[in-house]
Every structure is written in structure tokens, then in C-alpha cells.
Design a protein around this motif. Structure first.
Motif, short mmCIF file in Angstrom:
data_model
loop_
_atom_site.label_atom_id
_atom_site.label_comp_id
_atom_site.label_asym_id
_atom_site.label_seq_id
_atom_site.Cartn_x
_atom_site.Cartn_y
_atom_site.Cartn_z
N UNK B 11 0.83 -1.21 0.00
CA UNK B 11 0.00 0.00 0.00
C UNK B 11 0.86 1.26 0.00
N UNK B 12 2.04 1.15 -0.56
CA UNK B 12 2.96 2.30 -0.50
C UNK B 12 2.35 3.52 -1.19
N UNK B 13 1.79 3.29 -2.39
CA UNK B 13 1.24 4.43 -3.16
C UNK B 13 0.14 5.12 -2.36
N UNK B 14 -0.72 4.30 -1.72
CA UNK B 14 -1.83 4.87 -0.96
C UNK B 14 -1.32 5.67 0.25
N UNK B 15 -0.39 5.07 0.98
CA UNK B 15 0.16 5.75 2.16
C UNK B 15 0.89 7.03 1.76
N UNK B 38 8.86 3.54 -7.47
CA UNK B 38 7.86 3.28 -8.51
C UNK B 38 7.71 1.80 -8.79
N UNK B 39 8.83 1.09 -8.89
CA UNK B 39 8.77 -0.36 -9.13
C UNK B 39 8.08 -1.07 -7.95
N UNK B 40 8.36 -0.60 -6.73
CA UNK B 40 7.71 -1.19 -5.55
C UNK B 40 6.20 -0.97 -5.62
N UNK B 41 5.81 0.25 -5.95
CA UNK B 41 4.38 0.57 -6.00
C UNK B 41 3.66 -0.25 -7.05
N UNK B 42 4.33 -0.49 -8.17
CA UNK B 42 3.70 -1.28 -9.25
C UNK B 42 3.76 -2.78 -8.96
N UNK B 59 6.51 5.22 7.54
CA UNK B 59 5.09 5.60 7.62
C UNK B 59 4.53 5.42 9.04
N UNK B 60 5.37 4.91 9.94
CA UNK B 60 4.99 4.70 11.35
C UNK B 60 3.76 3.81 11.47
N UNK B 61 3.80 2.72 10.73
CA UNK B 61 2.73 1.72 10.82
C UNK B 61 3.38 0.35 10.90
N UNK B 62 2.64 -0.66 11.41
CA UNK B 62 3.20 -2.02 11.40
C UNK B 62 3.44 -2.49 9.96
N UNK B 63 4.40 -3.36 9.78
CA UNK B 63 4.79 -3.78 8.43
C UNK B 63 3.62 -4.44 7.69
N UNK B 64 2.73 -5.14 8.44
CA UNK B 64 1.62 -5.83 7.77
C UNK B 64 0.56 -4.85 7.24
N UNK B 65 0.63 -3.59 7.69
CA UNK B 65 -0.28 -2.57 7.14
C UNK B 65 0.18 -2.18 5.73
N UNK B 66 1.48 -2.25 5.51
CA UNK B 66 2.03 -1.85 4.21
C UNK B 66 2.13 -3.03 3.25
N UNK B 67 2.51 -4.18 3.75
CA UNK B 67 2.76 -5.33 2.87
C UNK B 67 1.85 -6.51 3.22
N UNK B 72 -4.78 -6.42 -1.07
CA UNK B 72 -5.51 -5.64 -0.08
C UNK B 72 -6.93 -5.40 -0.59
N UNK B 73 -7.94 -5.42 0.32
CA UNK B 73 -9.31 -5.10 -0.14
C UNK B 73 -9.36 -3.65 -0.62
N UNK B 74 -10.20 -3.43 -1.63
CA UNK B 74 -10.34 -2.06 -2.16
C UNK B 74 -11.00 -1.18 -1.11
#
Lengths: 174, 87
Positions: B11-15, B38-42, B59-67, B72-74
Motif C-alpha cells: 500500500x505504498x502508493x496509498x500511504x 515506482x517499481x515497488x508501488x507497481x 510511515x509509522x505503521x506495522x509492516x503488515x499494514x504496508x505489505x 488488499x481489499x479495495x
């Protein structure tokens, strides 16, 4: 990825130049084909030397072909550095983990291609030596060696440029 | 192993959009090339554990929030449980 001196800073600045025509995979592959063509000119010079040296025709042809390959090849080499963002050429401390991985994945392929090239040269020279000739011109051996060295040296860069994915599009300002 | 089996969703792009951070700023903070972001986001590049943890830390979030290993649900999508209630 921190540059350690001014030279490295300048190198990184040069690599950030934008070359929209060649940023895409298609454009990059066109550059690779052109660079391979330049290497082909050196191989052609070796063949000319093999059959025509020592002669003025062989000397002129070799200088023209190798000169063209060097001049055009140097331009293409610079472009390839920029479009690969130095992945194949920069010191490792200037690359991030993705770039290092790309470089590492290109090297085994370049190594296999080098082995095939050596085998092909070995067979070609073996076949050419079977023809009735008093001796092999030393110019041919020298040009052949240079063509071989230039090709082996270039292969990691060419493989890296060929394999890289299209870069993500530039984003609009956030 | 196939690339699909190794795919890591993120969720890098969203964050990044949510926090108003540009790709170049994020890349500078993580000490990676901006194209790598960019490659990560894609989803064309799966980061090392070290980089993944640094991204989560940024982003100061747990890793499972990002990966995640699953998509991920829309946003706005809801799951319906067996008894008909929404979760």
C-alpha cells in the motif's frame, strides 16, 4: 547510495539526465541493438584483416570500421549508462538493493553468452585455419582480440539494458 | 518458484498519497533510487525484509499494514459474514 567524493556526485548527476526517447524498454533495446552493431563492426574488421592483411585495403578498412565503432560506440555507451541509471557500471555503494539485484541477475546471462562467444570464436578460427594459408596475419589476431575484449566487457551492460523493465511514469507533484 | 507465488502486495502508493509525500522524498528518506519506489508501488519489485521494515517505519505503521501476501481489499469494500452482518 551516498557518493563518497565529487567525482561520484558528478556521475550520479549525469545519470539523472532524462532521455525520454530511450527510457522505454523498446527505446533501450534499440540502443542495445545499435551497440551490438558497433561491436559487429569490430568483428567485421577482424575478418577483413584475416583475409586481406597485410595490405593497404585491410589497413584502411580496419581503421575506418574500428574508428566508426569507437566513435558511435562511445556515444551509445554513454546513453546506455544513463538509461540503465548506472546499474551495470556504478560502484555498488552507489546502487540500491533493486539495482544490485538487477546487476547480479544480468551477470550469469552475460557469463553464459561469453562462453558461447568463446566457443563460436574457437570453432570459427579452427575452421579458418584449415584453409590453405601460409600464416595468420598478426593484425587479424590483434583486432580479433580487441573485438573479443570489447564484446566481453560490454555484455553485462547490454544484458542489463535489454532486461530492464519500463520505468514507472513520472508522477505529478504531490 | 514462480513470480506469482512470490508476489508481495503493498500500500505504498496509498500511504504516500495520504501523507502527501512525493516519490523522490520517500526515495531520499529510504536511501534508494526514486525509480525503485515506482517499481515497488507497481509490484514489480519485492523489497528485502530490511527495506520493508524501513518503509513501515517511515510511515509509522506495522509492516503488515504496508505489505501483504494477499491483495488488499479495495477502499470501501466490505466483507459479509455468514450471519449476514458486515465486518
Amino acid at each position: 547510495m551516498k557518493p563518497r567524493n565529487r567525482r561520484e556526485e558528478r556521475m550520479l548527476a549525469v545519470l539523472e539526465r532524462e532521455t525520454p526517447r530511450y527510457q522505454t524498454r523498446k527505446g533501450r533495446r534499440r540502443l542495445v541493438v545499435a551497440a551490438a552493431g558497433c561491436l559487429g563492426l569490430m568483428w567485421a574488421a577482424a575478418v577483413v584483416c584475416w583475409y586481406l592483411a597485410p595490405s593497404t585495403a585491410a589497413m584502411v578498412t580496419t581503421f575506418v570500421l574500428c574508428g566508426l565503432a569507437l566513435v558511435v560506440g562511445a556515444q551509445l555507451w554513454g546513453m546506455l549508462h544513463i538509461v540503465t541509471r548506472g546499474t551495470a557500471s556504478l560502484p555498488e555503494h552507489l546502487l540500491d538493493e533493486r539495482q544490485v539485484r538487477e546487476r547480479l541477475s544480468a551477470h550469469p546471462i552475460a557469463h553464459r553468452l561469453t562462453l558461447l562467444l568463446l566457443l563460436a570464436v574457437f570453432l570459427a578460427v579452427g575452421l579458418a585455419l584449415q584453409e590453405e594459408r601460409p600464416e595468420v596475419p598478426s593484425a587479424a589476431a590483434v583486432v580479433l582480440l580487441f573485438a573479443l575484449m570489447a564484446t566481453v566487457w560490454s555484455l553485462p551492460m547490454l544484458v542489463t539494458a535489454w532486461r530492464m523493465a519500463d520505468p514507472p511514469p513520472e508522477e505529478e507533484a504531490v | 518458484m514462480s513470480a506469482d507465488r512470490e508476489k508481495v502486495y503493498n500500500r505504498i502508493a496509498m500511504l504516500r498519497a495520504e501523507r502527501g509525500v512525493s516519490r523522490r522524498d520517500l526515495a531520499a528518506a529510504l536511501d534508494v533510487h526514486y525509480q525503485t519506489v515506482g517499481y515497488l508501488e507497481r509490484g514489480e519489485y519485492s523489497p528485502s525484509l530490511h527495506l520493508a521494515l524501513r518503509i513501515a517505519d517511515y510511515f509509522e505503521v506495522p509492516v503488515e499494514v504496508v505489505f501483504s501476501l494477499n491483495p488488499f481489499p479495495r477502499l470501501g469494500a466490505t466483507e459479509t459474514t455468514n450471519d449476514g452482518s458486515r465486518s
